[in-house]
Design a protein around this motif. Sequence first.
Motif, PDB file in Angstrom:
ATOM      1  N   UNK A 257       0.793  -1.221   0.000  1.00 41.34           N
ATOM      2  CA  UNK A 257       0.000   0.000   0.000  1.00 41.34           C
ATOM      3  C   UNK A 257       0.824   1.270   0.000  1.00 41.34           C
ATOM      4  N   UNK A 258       2.144   1.150  -0.199  1.00 40.73           N
ATOM      5  CA  UNK A 258       3.002   2.320  -0.187  1.00 40.73           C
ATOM      6  C   UNK A 258       3.192   2.871  -1.601  1.00 40.73           C
ATOM      7  N   UNK A 259       3.281   4.195  -1.688  1.00 44.09           N
ATOM      8  CA  UNK A 259       3.638   4.838  -2.958  1.00 44.09           C
ATOM      9  C   UNK A 259       5.154   4.992  -2.963  1.00 44.09           C
ATOM     10  N   UNK A 260       5.779   4.429  -3.985  1.00 48.82           N
ATOM     11  CA  UNK A 260       7.227   4.239  -3.977  1.00 48.82           C
ATOM     12  C   UNK A 260       7.882   5.057  -5.075  1.00 48.82           C
ATOM     13  N   UNK A 261       8.979   5.730  -4.714  1.00 51.48           N
ATOM     14  CA  UNK A 261       9.841   6.389  -5.695  1.00 51.48           C
ATOM     15  C   UNK A 261      11.129   5.594  -5.783  1.00 51.48           C
ATOM     16  N   UNK A 262      11.635   5.390  -6.991  1.00 54.64           N
ATOM     17  CA  UNK A 262      12.878   4.659  -7.225  1.00 54.64           C
ATOM     18  C   UNK A 262      13.902   5.613  -7.816  1.00 54.64           C
ATOM     19  N   UNK A 263      15.102   5.633  -7.230  1.00 56.31           N
ATOM     20  CA  UNK A 263      16.181   6.493  -7.714  1.00 56.31           C
ATOM     21  C   UNK A 263      17.290   5.602  -8.252  1.00 56.31           C
ATOM     22  N   UNK A 264      17.636   5.760  -9.525  1.00 54.54           N
ATOM     23  CA  UNK A 264      18.668   4.929 -10.130  1.00 54.54           C
ATOM     24  C   UNK A 264      19.340   5.632 -11.288  1.00 54.54           C
ATOM     25  N   UNK A 265      20.369   4.977 -11.836  1.00 51.91           N
ATOM     26  CA  UNK A 265      21.137   5.609 -12.911  1.00 51.91           C
ATOM     27  C   UNK A 265      21.522   4.672 -14.040  1.00 51.91           C
TER      28      UNK A 265
END
Length: 361
Positions: free
Chosen positions: A212-220
């Motif tokens: 139920x979490x809204x997730x941000x992903x940081x990658x390169x």
Amino acid sequence: MLFKNAAALETAASIHTVVMDKTGTLTRGEPEVTDVITAGGRQEDELLRLVAAVERESEHPLAAAIVRHSRARSMASASAQEFVNVPGHGATATVDGRRVAVGNRRLMEREGVELGPLAARRDELAAGGRTAVIAAVDGRAAGLIGLADAPRQTSAQAVAELHALGVETVMLTGDNRATAEHIAARLGIDTVIAEVLPGDKAAKIAELQRDGRRVAMVGDGVNDAPALAQADLGIAIGAGTDVAIETAGLVLMRSDPLDVPTALRIGRGTLRKMRQSLGWAIGYNALALPIAAGVFEPALGLVLRPEIAALSMSGSSVIVALNALALKRLRLPEAPPPPAAPPQKAPARPVTAGSPSGGAR
């Protein structure tokens, strides 16, 4: 930073969890060789020559670091044949007629290589926050190469700012757990998901979303692209690959992790201003329209003349515009100033014969 669309800006306001890749995102992505440990009586230079021949065919940052180290030592190069890249594990090749495998513990298990005494040394490197690359020659463990990648200057502050926003931080990496947990503890990260294959990163993001979490992903990297697409908000480091930048909804042009909490604050501030302006518009019209329609004229004698209505409408627009401009007062994280360089000592004044301090004593 670059928000590609309004949806990305709005999503940034409702993020609960930020997942960050380790190499190149939280760290500089410029690892350096710190240790070379050999086994079975093998010479250090010979081990590096064989390993560098394999890693020269790879595009991984750790491979590039090993190649740079071998070149810095002016070692004779060797060529690799039958190179095979094993995603998430390492690589194998034939060098000077010998089969060389370079990678992590999973690759050694796949190759049937027993580490023996090197297992304890590998754990020592991992406990110190270094990544241990294992090398095997002809099916036997030949040595370890330890590498260290320093965190970015603002990584710890970025994690602290996310915590101040009530956002959980997660490190997602293919590195071994001991090394990942060492770096996570240093930066204050809440959760570590380690030893993840490149193809499984998107599945790990989906697991977080199922809670139920809204997730941000940081990658390169290229390997991060599926996870960036799976996340509610994909955030790409500006110095990353074209695939990652194309997939993400937000691009950090400065490649600074501190811009992640900055983006979330901008998203929250923008959404708050939108709600305030919408509330003002609804309240204003709910009051002004009945007056303009003459609803209160019989009882109160209250009417709204056309010229007054026009001025009131203009005033409403001015208030909404001023409310939007108030976003400039939003408090955003600031990076600490770089450490001051040590003061330079003034060069000593040369003393020549015949000067007051240069005479014979």
